[in-house]
Design a protein around this motif. Structure first.
Motif, short mmCIF file in Angstrom:
data_model
loop_
_atom_site.label_atom_id
_atom_site.label_comp_id
_atom_site.label_asym_id
_atom_site.label_seq_id
_atom_site.Cartn_x
_atom_site.Cartn_y
_atom_site.Cartn_z
N ALA A 29 35.85 51.06 23.21
CA ALA A 29 36.68 49.96 22.73
C ALA A 29 36.06 48.63 23.15
CB ALA A 29 38.09 50.09 23.29
N LEU A 30 36.28 47.60 22.33
CA LEU A 30 35.81 46.28 22.70
C LEU A 30 36.55 45.77 23.93
CD1 LEU A 30 34.01 43.82 21.92
CD2 LEU A 30 35.99 42.97 20.62
N LEU A 31 37.87 45.97 23.95
CA LEU A 31 38.71 45.58 25.09
C LEU A 31 39.54 46.77 25.52
CD1 LEU A 31 39.73 43.17 26.89
CD2 LEU A 31 41.61 42.94 25.24
N GLU A 32 39.50 47.07 26.82
CA GLU A 32 40.30 48.15 27.39
C GLU A 32 41.21 47.56 28.47
OE1 GLU A 32 37.80 51.82 28.22
OE2 GLU A 32 36.23 50.33 27.84
N VAL A 33 42.49 47.73 28.30
CA VAL A 33 43.48 47.23 29.25
C VAL A 33 44.20 48.42 29.86
CG1 VAL A 33 45.53 45.77 29.55
CG2 VAL A 33 43.78 45.15 27.85
N ARG A 34 44.23 48.48 31.18
CA ARG A 34 44.81 49.62 31.86
C ARG A 34 45.84 49.17 32.90
NH1 ARG A 34 43.10 51.42 28.11
NH2 ARG A 34 41.48 53.00 27.76
N ASN A 35 47.11 49.57 32.65
CA ASN A 35 48.19 49.39 33.62
C ASN A 35 48.31 47.95 34.11
OD1 ASN A 35 46.65 52.30 34.55
ND2 ASN A 35 48.76 52.40 33.82
N LEU A 36 48.24 47.02 33.17
CA LEU A 36 48.27 45.60 33.53
C LEU A 36 49.70 45.16 33.82
CD1 LEU A 36 46.13 43.35 33.75
CD2 LEU A 36 46.87 42.57 31.49
N SER A 37 49.87 44.49 34.96
CA SER A 37 51.20 44.02 35.37
C SER A 37 51.10 42.61 35.93
CB SER A 37 51.80 44.94 36.44
OG SER A 37 52.03 46.24 35.94
N LYS A 38 52.18 41.86 35.77
CA LYS A 38 52.30 40.54 36.37
C LYS A 38 53.73 40.36 36.87
CE LYS A 38 51.31 36.36 37.62
NZ LYS A 38 50.36 36.11 38.74
N ARG A 39 53.84 40.10 38.16
CA ARG A 39 55.14 39.87 38.79
C ARG A 39 55.25 38.44 39.28
NH1 ARG A 39 58.33 44.14 39.72
NH2 ARG A 39 57.47 46.22 39.27
N PHE A 40 56.41 37.86 39.05
CA PHE A 40 56.76 36.57 39.62
C PHE A 40 57.92 36.83 40.57
CE2 PHE A 40 54.99 35.60 35.44
CZ PHE A 40 54.03 34.65 35.75
N GLY A 41 57.59 36.99 41.85
CA GLY A 41 58.61 37.42 42.81
C GLY A 41 59.05 38.82 42.44
N GLY A 42 60.35 39.01 42.23
CA GLY A 42 60.87 40.32 41.87
C GLY A 42 60.90 40.59 40.38
N LEU A 43 60.47 39.61 39.57
CA LEU A 43 60.53 39.75 38.12
C LEU A 43 59.21 40.29 37.59
CD1 LEU A 43 61.83 39.23 35.31
CD2 LEU A 43 60.85 36.93 35.43
N ALA A 44 59.27 41.39 36.86
CA ALA A 44 58.08 41.96 36.22
C ALA A 44 57.99 41.39 34.81
CB ALA A 44 58.15 43.48 36.19
N ALA A 45 57.20 40.33 34.63
CA ALA A 45 57.04 39.72 33.31
C ALA A 45 56.21 40.60 32.39
CB ALA A 45 56.40 38.35 33.44
N VAL A 46 55.22 41.28 32.95
CA VAL A 46 54.43 42.28 32.24
C VAL A 46 54.39 43.51 33.13
CG1 VAL A 46 52.15 42.91 31.35
CG2 VAL A 46 53.03 40.59 31.01
N ASN A 47 54.73 44.66 32.57
CA ASN A 47 54.93 45.84 33.40
C ASN A 47 54.12 47.04 32.90
OD1 ASN A 47 55.96 47.58 35.33
ND2 ASN A 47 57.91 47.90 34.27
N ASP A 48 52.95 47.26 33.53
CA ASP A 48 52.19 48.49 33.33
C ASP A 48 51.79 48.71 31.87
OD1 ASP A 48 51.00 50.73 34.57
OD2 ASP A 48 52.60 52.03 33.86
N VAL A 49 51.22 47.67 31.27
CA VAL A 49 50.83 47.75 29.86
C VAL A 49 49.38 48.20 29.74
CG1 VAL A 49 50.51 46.47 27.71
CG2 VAL A 49 52.49 45.99 29.17
#
Length: 257
Positions: A2-22
């Motif tokens: 694949a040109l781009l491979e994204v694995r289990n990407l997450s972003k948390r702001f404190g206790g908020l998961a804005a992006v969760n395991d994508v």
């Protein structure tokens, strides 16, 4: 690969998961649509992919190279470029100067001169329909013109992967149709596109695959026809879907009725 491979990407702001395991893969030459309601995490996800935000966890590989910790300018020079929901031109510069700046500083190519950057910028402006506006101040452009300028600055860096962040916002129906034709032509020229947009009909009309985000997580992934037929997506995003499959078919055929 694949040109781009994204694995289990997450972003948390404190206790908020804005992006969760994508996780997702983007193939060379495809248009991947990314949809979801306000608050679904689309913009945060794109900011992670382009390096504007650091991820909390997960990895990203571009052309097999780990880019997870690279900054936006580093990713751009590898071939990843983006537009913004709200165009951000250099207002004191002309349209041509805006695109020349991208050609000079966004490309990984060495030895680029001012003359070669100008030649590249003029060619790109012709491609996006802004050739006659090259000497105008960027701030004088219409909304549609500013959207085209955003795309021109991306193309000037000679990217392989382009992130289009709501490029249709503020456009009328005629301008939307013209913008979709332009997106198709950019893909035909060899670019891979991740298309983030609220206008569902537009996403379905041009995308090879669609990923649906909800509450920061991936709700569904598949072809446009798969997504239209997905009951979860229908209930969460499409509302009354009577006739949705027929509308999708007409759009894919280039008809708007």
């Amino acid at each position: 690969m694949a040109l781009l491979e994204v694995r289990n990407l997450s972003k948390r702001f404190g206790g908020l998961a804005a992006v969760n395991d994508v996780s997702l893969d983007v193939g060379q030459g495809e248009i991947l649509g990314l949809i979801g309601p306000n608050g679904a995490g689309k913009t945060t996800f794109v900011n992670l992919l382009t390096g504007a935000l650091p991820s909390t966890s997960g990895t990203m590989l571009y052309e097999g190279r780990d880019v997870t910790r690279l900054g936006p300018h580093q990713r751009c020079r590898l071939g990843m470029a983006r537009t913004f929901q709200v165009p951000q031109p250099f207002g004191g510069m002309t349209v041509l100067e805006n695109v020349m700046t991208a050609a000079l500083f966004g490309s990984s190519r060495t030895g680029r001169t001012r003359n070669s950057a100008e030649a590249r910028a003029r060619a790109v402006l012709d491609d996006v329909g802004l050739g006659e506006a090259a000497d105008d101040r960027a701030v004088s452009l219409t909304t549609a013109g500013l959207k085209r300028l955003e795309l021109a600055r991306c193309l000037a860096t000679e990217p392989s992967l382009i992130f289009l962040d709501e490029p249709l916002g503020g456009l009328n129906q005629t301008e939307v149709t013209e913008a979709l034709d332009l997106i198709r032509s950019v893909r035909s020229a060899g670019a891979t596109i991740i298309f983030i947009e609220h206008i569902m009909k537009a996403v379905m009309a041009v995308s090879d695959r669609v990923v649906v985000l909800a509450n920061g997580a991936k709700l569904a992934e598949g072809t446009p026809s798969d997504i239209v037929a997905d009951e979860q997506v229908q209930l969460a995003y499409l509302g009354d879907v009577s006739g949705a499959v027929d509308r999708y078919a007409r759009l894919r055929e280039g008809r708007t009725a």
